[in-house]
Design an enzyme around this catalytic site. Structure first.
Site, PDB file in Angstrom:
ATOM      1  N   ASP A  66       0.796  -1.252   0.000  1.00 24.58           N
ATOM      2  CA  ASP A  66       0.000   0.000   0.000  1.00 24.58           C
ATOM      3  C   ASP A  66       0.823   1.294   0.000  1.00 24.58           C
ATOM      4  OD1 ASP A  66      -1.919  -1.952   0.239  1.00 24.58           O
ATOM      5  OD2 ASP A  66      -2.707  -1.270   2.171  1.00 24.58           O
ATOM      6  N   LYS A  88      -6.552  -5.069  -3.070  1.00 27.97           N
ATOM      7  CA  LYS A  88      -7.149  -5.752  -1.905  1.00 27.97           C
ATOM      8  C   LYS A  88      -8.200  -4.862  -1.230  1.00 27.97           C
ATOM      9  CE  LYS A  88      -3.424  -4.470   1.338  1.00 27.97           C
ATOM     10  NZ  LYS A  88      -4.186  -3.605   2.241  1.00 27.97           N
ATOM     11  N   CYS A 130      -2.081  -2.555   7.790  1.00 27.81           N
ATOM     12  CA  CYS A 130      -2.059  -3.507   6.662  1.00 27.81           C
ATOM     13  C   CYS A 130      -0.803  -4.374   6.636  1.00 27.81           C
ATOM     14  CB  CYS A 130      -2.230  -2.750   5.357  1.00 27.81           C
ATOM     15  SG  CYS A 130      -3.883  -2.025   5.239  1.00 27.81           S
TER      16      CYS A 130
HETATM   17  C1  C5J Z   1      -3.030   0.606   5.525  1.00 25.00           C
HETATM   18  C2  C5J Z   1      -4.848   1.808   6.554  1.00 25.00           C
HETATM   19  N1  C5J Z   1      -2.471   0.378   4.352  1.00 25.00           N
HETATM   20  N2  C5J Z   1      -4.132   2.190   7.587  1.00 25.00           N
HETATM   21  N3  C5J Z   1      -4.290   1.146   5.520  1.00 25.00           N
HETATM   22  O1  C5J Z   1      -2.429   0.374   6.557  1.00 25.00           O
HETATM   23  O2  C5J Z   1      -6.039   2.067   6.481  1.00 25.00           O
END
Ligand code: C5J
Length: 230
Positions: free
Chosen positions: A25, A130, A163
């Site tokens: 991400d 995802k 994540c």
């Molecule tokens: C991730 C989030 N990528 N914190 N997303 O950690 O919403």
């Protein structure tokens, strides 16, 4: 046996089986000023600080011909893959699907949903879209890893306690040997990152290992020729 110097003890690289880098991400909305993370009042410079080290690690994997797999947290434009519980979470002005500084928040294909330019995937690299925090939930990641004979995952990206950690726990439960790269993951909350690193490697590595990128690259460079002899 070749290994990476890691905590709580050395991380052994496979004699058969393969190693992949998972980059979670690294999206514009989480890292860039004017994005979702920024709009929520987070200091995005904390996340930007890992980009040079992560870029070097990605380039190291590419130069060794090892797979690099990227993920993007996103939803379909009609939000049909977003559970109501996730949609209504936060109660802020900006929620999933609303218009942010770089397009609709966490919606596939919007400018803010793309991976930052510095870490853009190369053609042919797997990009997993995802809908959840973990990269295994409602995706083909497990099948892709199995098809490629990947048994060991080096996990990076943002945010450490959300994540990244969720993905590492999912992977650990599926039997992958997982290592979180300490200087290639970050959180908006430094204390959460530290706590995550410690809980991953507590109790003899209950979820896996942690190591710094330089040690990861050094171990992999020794492993590659040794593996060629197997
Ligand atoms: C991730 C989030 N990528 N914190 N997303 O950690 O919403």
């Amino acid at each position: 046996m070749t290994s990476i110097s890691a905590l709580p003890y050395d991380y052994e690289l496979p004699e058969s089986g393969n190693v992949a880098l998972i980059v979670i991400d690294m999206q514009r909305d989480f890292l860039e000023p004017g994005g979702f993370g920024d709009a929520l009042g987070n200091d995005v410079s904390l996340l930007q600080a890992i980009v040079p080290t992560l870029k070097s690690l990605i380039e190291g994997f590419r130069s060794m011909g090892l797979p690099v797999i990227h993920t993007i947290e996103c939803h379909q434009p009609d939000l049909s893959d977003c559970p109501p519980a996730k949609l209504k979470r936060g109660k802020g002005d900006l929620t999933i699907g609303s218009e942010g500084g770089m397009g609709r928040i966490l919606v596939k294909g919007e400018p803010g949903n793309g991976i930052i330019a510095d870490l853009a995937p190369l053609p042919g690299e797997v990009v997993i879209h995802k809908p959840g925090k973990g990269a295994f939930y409602a995706t083909y990641l497990d099948s892709i890893l199995k098809e490629q004979g990947i048994t060991h995952l080096l996990i990076t990206g943002v945010t450490t306690e959300v994540c990244v950690q969720t993905t590492m726990r999912e992977a650990n439960d599926r039997g992958y040997e997982c290592l979180m790269v300490e200087d290639c993951t970050e959180s908006y909350f430094p204390e959460f990152k530290q706590a995550t690193l410690e809980m991953v490697r507590a109790q003899g590595g209950i979820v896996g290992w942690t190591a710094i990128a330089a040690d990861v690259l050094q171990g992999l460079e020794q492993w590659q020729p040794a593996k060629a002899l197997v």
